[in-house]
Design an enzyme around this catalytic site. Structure first.
Site, PDB file in Angstrom:
ATOM      1  N   TRP A  36       0.818  -1.222   0.000  1.00 25.00           N
ATOM      2  CA  TRP A  36       0.000   0.000   0.000  1.00 25.00           C
ATOM      3  C   TRP A  36       0.843   1.260   0.000  1.00 25.00           C
ATOM      4  O   TRP A  36       0.542   2.215  -0.719  1.00 25.00           O
ATOM      5  CB  TRP A  36      -1.000  -0.008   1.163  1.00 25.00           C
ATOM      6  CG  TRP A  36      -2.122  -0.966   0.897  1.00 25.00           C
ATOM      7  CD1 TRP A  36      -2.431  -2.087   1.617  1.00 25.00           C
ATOM      8  CD2 TRP A  36      -3.078  -0.917  -0.180  1.00 25.00           C
ATOM      9  NE1 TRP A  36      -3.514  -2.725   1.047  1.00 25.00           N
ATOM     10  CE2 TRP A  36      -3.932  -2.033  -0.041  1.00 25.00           C
ATOM     11  CE3 TRP A  36      -3.279  -0.048  -1.245  1.00 25.00           C
ATOM     12  CZ2 TRP A  36      -4.970  -2.293  -0.933  1.00 25.00           C
ATOM     13  CZ3 TRP A  36      -4.318  -0.304  -2.136  1.00 25.00           C
ATOM     14  CH2 TRP A  36      -5.148  -1.417  -1.969  1.00 25.00           C
ATOM     15  N   LYS A  76     -12.289  -1.411   6.269  1.00 25.29           N
ATOM     16  CA  LYS A  76     -11.536  -2.368   7.073  1.00 25.29           C
ATOM     17  C   LYS A  76     -12.066  -2.343   8.509  1.00 25.29           C
ATOM     18  O   LYS A  76     -12.458  -3.362   9.052  1.00 25.29           O
ATOM     19  CB  LYS A  76     -10.045  -2.058   7.089  1.00 25.29           C
ATOM     20  CG  LYS A  76      -9.209  -2.182   5.790  1.00 25.29           C
ATOM     21  CD  LYS A  76      -9.894  -2.305   4.528  1.00 25.29           C
ATOM     22  CE  LYS A  76      -9.137  -2.576   3.272  1.00 25.29           C
ATOM     23  NZ  LYS A  76      -8.076  -1.709   2.849  1.00 25.29           N
ATOM     24  N   ASP A 116      -1.354   6.627   6.291  1.00 28.74           N
ATOM     25  CA  ASP A 116      -2.459   5.816   5.783  1.00 28.74           C
ATOM     26  C   ASP A 116      -2.781   4.795   6.870  1.00 28.74           C
ATOM     27  O   ASP A 116      -2.038   3.851   7.086  1.00 28.74           O
ATOM     28  CB  ASP A 116      -2.026   5.115   4.480  1.00 28.74           C
ATOM     29  CG  ASP A 116      -3.097   4.167   3.936  1.00 28.74           C
ATOM     30  OD1 ASP A 116      -4.171   4.038   4.556  1.00 28.74           O
ATOM     31  OD2 ASP A 116      -2.849   3.556   2.867  1.00 28.74           O
TER      32      ASP A 116
HETATM   33  C1  LIG Z   1      -7.504  -1.183   1.535  1.00 29.34           C
HETATM   34  C2  LIG Z   1      -6.386  -0.228   1.666  1.00 29.34           C
HETATM   35  C3  LIG Z   1      -6.207   0.829   0.768  1.00 29.34           C
HETATM   36  C4  LIG Z   1      -7.073   1.040  -0.451  1.00 29.34           C
HETATM   37  O1  LIG Z   1      -8.386   1.298  -0.127  1.00 29.34           O
HETATM   38  P1  LIG Z   1      -9.464   1.582  -1.273  1.00 29.34           P
HETATM   39  O2  LIG Z   1     -10.663   1.955  -0.486  1.00 29.34           O
HETATM   40  O3  LIG Z   1      -9.638   0.315  -2.051  1.00 29.34           O
HETATM   41  O4  LIG Z   1      -8.966   2.678  -2.114  1.00 29.34           O
HETATM   42  C5  LIG Z   1      -5.158   1.706   0.977  1.00 29.34           C
HETATM   43  N1  LIG Z   1      -4.336   1.556   2.034  1.00 29.34           N
HETATM   44  C6  LIG Z   1      -4.476   0.546   2.913  1.00 29.34           C
HETATM   45  C7  LIG Z   1      -3.532   0.429   4.059  1.00 29.34           C
HETATM   46  C8  LIG Z   1      -5.506  -0.379   2.761  1.00 29.34           C
HETATM   47  O5  LIG Z   1      -5.657  -1.376   3.644  1.00 29.34           O
END
Ligand SMILES: *Cc1c(COP(=O)(O)O)cnc(C)c1O
Length: 362
Positions: free
Chosen positions: A100, A197, A173
């Site tokens: 990511w 998540k 993030d």
């Molecule tokens: C799932 C995830 C993303 C991407 O999320 P989207 O909603 O599909 O854009 C980005 N960073 C992390 C750490 C993730 O777990």
């Protein structure tokens, strides 16, 4: 129909109490004779819901008043662009510890290549991503607008337990570990997290940003809906927000407060992860290669000694009511995601199944 234990990495399991409540309120929200999906985001009742959800999130994370909280559309991936479009004025540093953060860096690089500024990889590891490079080896520029990192790498199962100590604004993030453990928001300039998540359904993204960082100019090419200042000034309602996802996030925040808040859920998360890692480490059949200093509490990738048994493992797990254990396509093997809504009973069931499977096929 019994509820199964769903180990999906995202969209992921939600608390049963929240789903029951949403079901109960689906056709008639607050006695108004319509669902919450069918009312204007500018109606008095909806605005009250939106304000309450923000207040609950502020309470859960002790978010100071000088931070704006935004409820946006588009997923965390859109913020890979939103961060540089809003904050990159000269130079930004990125730390790569998994799939990511690598994607976030690649997206920022596109804007740098188009002339927005310079982005630089301050640290990276080999493509296996099993460790976090030591912070004293990072090349951080003192004049960087920000340093970006991913606090929990959902694919590779690598987690930071402390924020990096850098003098420039930290951008994190936190898509897969927000609200899973206590943090001090003051350590960060900006936090963003896709909801699917640990917060609610897909389609909603939370941004928490120190207002001071919004003083400068966003790039003229930044879409208005991605402009943090414009969104903060219009209470995240510059256009129609993802209203149902916002509603559901509010129910999850309420549920979390009832569980005792983030500190209480962190204790449970630590117990869940410890049980699974112990089961893996006590066997010669299962393996997790992440360095013990940074093993994720949320996403536990593991392999079987014989990958020829993977399909059988997954089939039998599904039959036992243990869903979505297939690993990410980049890593193969298995992955169990243990977000807040996964009860300890789910991890107990999983570890019993794993031990039983090893006895029969190991
Ligand atoms: C799932 C995830 C993303 C991407 O999320 P989207 O909603 O599909 O854009 C980005 N960073 C992390 C750490 C993730 O777990």
């Amino acid at each position: 129909m019994p509820r199964h234990f769903n180990f999906s990495a995202g969209p992921a399991t939600l608390p049963i109490a929240v789903l029951e409540r949403a079901k109960q309120e689906l056709l008639d929200w607050q006695g108004g004779g319509t669902s919450v999906m069918e009312v204007s985001h500018r109606s008095k009742d909806y605005v009250a819901l939106a304000v309450r959800a923000e207040r609950q999130l502020r309470e859960l994370l002790s978010i100071p008043e000088d931070y704006a909280v935004l409820f946006l559309s588009g997923g965390a991936t859109l913020q890979f662009a939103g961060v540089p479009l809003n904050l990159l004025r000269g130079r930004a540093d990125y730390v790569e510890t998994g799939a990511w953060s690598a994607k976030a860096y690649a997206e920022a690089k596109r804007y740098a290549n188009a002339g927005l500024g310079t982005v630089h990889l301050a640290a990276t590891t080999d493509g296996n991503y099993t460790t976090i490079p030591k912070e004293d080896t990072w090349q951080v520029h003192a004049d960087a607008d920000y340093l970006h990192y991913c606090s929990n790498e959902t694919v590779h199962g690598v987690q930071f337990f402390n924020p990096p100590q850098v003098a420039v604004p930290l951008v994190a993030d936190m898509s897969s570990d927000i609200l899973a453990r206590a943090i001090d928001v003051r350590d960060y300039g900006l936090i963003y997290a896709g909801a699917q998540k640990n917060i609610g359904p897909a389609g909603l993204t939370i941004v928490i940003v120190r207002r001071e960082l919004l003083d400068g100019q966003a790039s003229p090419f930044c879409p208005s809906v991605l402009n943090y200042t414009l969104q903060a000034n219009s209470d995240s309602m510059l256009n129609t927000p993802p209203t149902y996802a916002w509603y559901l996030a509010g129910l999850v925040f309420e549920w979390l407060l009832e569980q005792g808040g983030v500190a209480a859920i962190e204790t449970q998360n630590r117990a869940k992860a410890a049980l699974l890692y112990q089961t893996i480490d006590n066997s010669s059949f299962y393996h997790n290669g992440v360095d013990s200093s940074c093993r994720s509490l949320m996403n536990v990738p593991f392999t079987l000694a014989d990958s020829g048994l993977d399909e059988l493992f997954l089939t039998q797990a599904t039959q036992a009511g243990l869903l979505a254990l297939k690993g990410h396509r980049l890593t193969g093997g298995m992955r169990a995601s243990l977000y807040n809504a996964m009860p300890l009973a789910g991890v107990v069931a999983l570890t019993k199944f794993m031990q039983d499977f090893e006895r029969r096929y190991g």
